[in-house]
Design an enzyme around this catalytic site. Structure first.
Site, PDB file in Angstrom:
ATOM      1  N   GLU A  64       0.818  -1.202   0.000  1.00 26.69           N
ATOM      2  CA  GLU A  64       0.000   0.000   0.000  1.00 26.69           C
ATOM      3  C   GLU A  64       0.858   1.260   0.000  1.00 26.69           C
ATOM      4  O   GLU A  64       0.572   2.230  -0.721  1.00 26.69           O
ATOM      5  CB  GLU A  64      -0.923   0.004   1.231  1.00 26.69           C
ATOM      6  N   CYS A  73      -2.781  -3.985   6.907  1.00 26.86           N
ATOM      7  CA  CYS A  73      -2.426  -4.207   8.313  1.00 26.86           C
ATOM      8  C   CYS A  73      -2.761  -2.969   9.138  1.00 26.86           C
ATOM      9  O   CYS A  73      -2.769  -1.839   8.651  1.00 26.86           O
ATOM     10  CB  CYS A  73      -0.947  -4.563   8.447  1.00 26.86           C
ATOM     11  N   CYS A 130      -0.445   0.135   7.744  1.00 26.55           N
ATOM     12  CA  CYS A 130      -0.853   0.632   6.432  1.00 26.55           C
ATOM     13  C   CYS A 130      -2.162   1.400   6.502  1.00 26.55           C
ATOM     14  O   CYS A 130      -2.418   2.275   5.667  1.00 26.55           O
ATOM     15  CB  CYS A 130      -0.984  -0.540   5.451  1.00 26.55           C
ATOM     16  N   SER A 183      17.620 -43.594  -8.829  1.00 28.28           N
ATOM     17  CA  SER A 183      16.541 -42.701  -9.250  1.00 28.28           C
ATOM     18  C   SER A 183      17.030 -41.568 -10.153  1.00 28.28           C
ATOM     19  O   SER A 183      16.245 -40.672 -10.486  1.00 28.28           O
ATOM     20  CB  SER A 183      15.867 -42.083  -8.010  1.00 28.28           C
ATOM     21  N   ASP A 239      22.083 -39.951  -1.420  1.00 25.08           N
ATOM     22  CA  ASP A 239      22.392 -38.962  -2.466  1.00 25.08           C
ATOM     23  C   ASP A 239      23.471 -37.955  -2.080  1.00 25.08           C
ATOM     24  O   ASP A 239      24.039 -37.306  -2.961  1.00 25.08           O
ATOM     25  CB  ASP A 239      21.129 -38.198  -2.847  1.00 25.08           C
ATOM     26  N   ARG A 252      20.291 -23.750  -7.186  1.00 24.05           N
ATOM     27  CA  ARG A 252      21.425 -23.435  -8.062  1.00 24.05           C
ATOM     28  C   ARG A 252      20.921 -22.934  -9.420  1.00 24.05           C
ATOM     29  O   ARG A 252      21.052 -23.594 -10.447  1.00 24.05           O
ATOM     30  CB  ARG A 252      22.325 -24.669  -8.199  1.00 24.05           C
ATOM     31  N   GLY A 272      12.589 -38.809   1.288  1.00 21.50           N
ATOM     32  CA  GLY A 272      12.111 -39.874   0.427  1.00 21.50           C
ATOM     33  C   GLY A 272      10.745 -40.395   0.768  1.00 21.50           C
ATOM     34  O   GLY A 272      10.011 -39.811   1.570  1.00 21.50           O
TER      35      GLY A 272
END
Length: 373
Positions: free
Chosen positions: A57, A81, A90, A176, A208, A215, A304
């Site tokens: 706002e 708010c 605001c 996988s 893993d 990235r 997982g």
């Protein structure tokens, strides 16, 4: 309330569109966009750009510098708010500007808000309209993490997985890489950048040795990495632990975790969170409560299958995004995306409220909102 004029709908849709620009920069605050107009004429617009910065706002009022805003209408994606936080209320800025009408797309369910700002504006003679229908749904969907944390105190969870045409995420041996295509994997990095945290189970971490960072170009901040590791087995030489002082890492353990293991992790800069509970779903809920209290609004759950099952059993999967790859794997012991206890009958299955599908490279991305907040 249904909006009668085309320009009301157009300006409010623009406010929702602007709000999206703050994704990844304002959490745990909500995404908010605002437009100031007089009839068809646009006077100013803005959005909440960064945590601690001016709200939408105020940005819109500043963008309208030089224009007389008395009698104008403010269109905002979330109710303004009325409390003092990192920035002033605001509602005060709206009243000072002389804005006569405020059109709001969605409510703020926070205890310190929840209609109070709109009440203040009405008491001061400002006309207030709250939209319904499609625009209201879009505005609420924009801030599901904020809304869940405001209502429950727990973090919102987005579960992501890549599956074959026969619904498998890995071979029986655990292989996988890679089921999904390169375009899909790039999209996951964008989701990491947009969420407060990325979570995996200890099985994924051991198999893993992931980084769990975003990235891609233009990342404004890296997500916190979270490993659910009941017994504190995460090796100190993993990439996650080695980078813990530069990219925050939380390891969620149970009360059964050996003190020596948790102290070693802490000595390497890891935050250790103890989640009590009689079973895994209870510990998931405890962890989400503690993470929510720490300001984590959104978590991207990347696996997982065992951990995903615990989240499902806990009733804490809020949205699911599955990449369906053009592969057939077969195998009686190949892994499914979600394990856990599950439902005893179809009638007890968790049903998604929305379902969308789009093409991403060679894959199909299926998105489903399980819960609306």
């Amino acid at each position: 309330m249904s909006l009668e004029s085309d320009f009301d709908r157009r300006h409010l849709a623009r406010a929702i569109e602007l709000a999206e620009r703050g994704r990844g920069s304002v959490s745990p605050n909500p995404l908010v966009g605002a437009v100031i107009a007089r009839g068809e004429a646009l006077l100013g617009e803005g959005y909440h750009r960064e945590l601690g910065g001016p709200h939408a706002e105020v940005e819109a009022i500043r963008d309208a510098a030089g224009a007389d805003l008395r009698g104008a209408t403010l269109y905002v994606s979330l109710e303004p708010c009325c409390h003092e936080g990192r920035t002033p209320p605001c509602t005060e800025a709206i009243l000072r500007a002389g804005i006569a009408r405020v059109v709001v797309a969605s409510d703020d369910p926070s205890p310190h808000a929840s209609g109070r700002g709109l009440g203040i504006l009405r008491d001061e003679g400002v006309e207030v309209l709250v939209a319904d229908g499609e625009l209201a749904s879009r505005a609420r969907a924009l801030n599901q993490p904020f809304r869940k944390r405001a209502r429950t105190g727990r973090s919102w969870v987005l579960f992501k997985s890549a599956v074959t045409l026969d619904g498998k995420v890995a071979t029986a041996s655990g292989d996988s890489r890679w089921i999904s295509c390169e375009e899909s994997r790039k999209l996951v990095h964008r989701w990491r950048a947009e969420c407060d945290a990325v979570a995996v189970g200890i099985g994924t971490a051991l198999t893993d040795d992931p980084q769990l960072t975003a990235r891609i170009e233009g990342v404004r901040r890296q997500p916190r990495r979270i490993v659910f590791d009941s017994l504190g087995r995460l090796p100190l030489q993993t990439k996650l632990v080695r980078d813990a002082r530069s990219v925050p890492l939380t390891v969620v353990v149970s009360r059964a975790a050996p003190r020596a293991a948790t102290e070693a992790l802490e000595a390497h800069g890891v935050d250790v969170l103890v989640a009590p509970g009689e079973n895994e779903p209870a510990r998931v809920r405890s962890a989400l409560e503690q993470l929510g209290a720490a300001g984590i609004s959104s978590i991207l759950l990347e696996g997982g299958p065992h951990l995903a099952g615990a989240f499902l059993d806990a009733g804490e999967l809020d949205e699911i995004r599955l990449f369906l790859a053009p592969l057939l794997l077969g195998g009686r012991t190949a892994r499914n995306p979600i394990e856990g206890e599950g439902a005893d009958a179809i009638a007890g299955a968790t049903r998604a409220g929305t379902l969308d599908c789009e093409r991403v490279g060679d894959d199909l991305l299926i998105s489903a909102r399980v819960r609306e907040w």
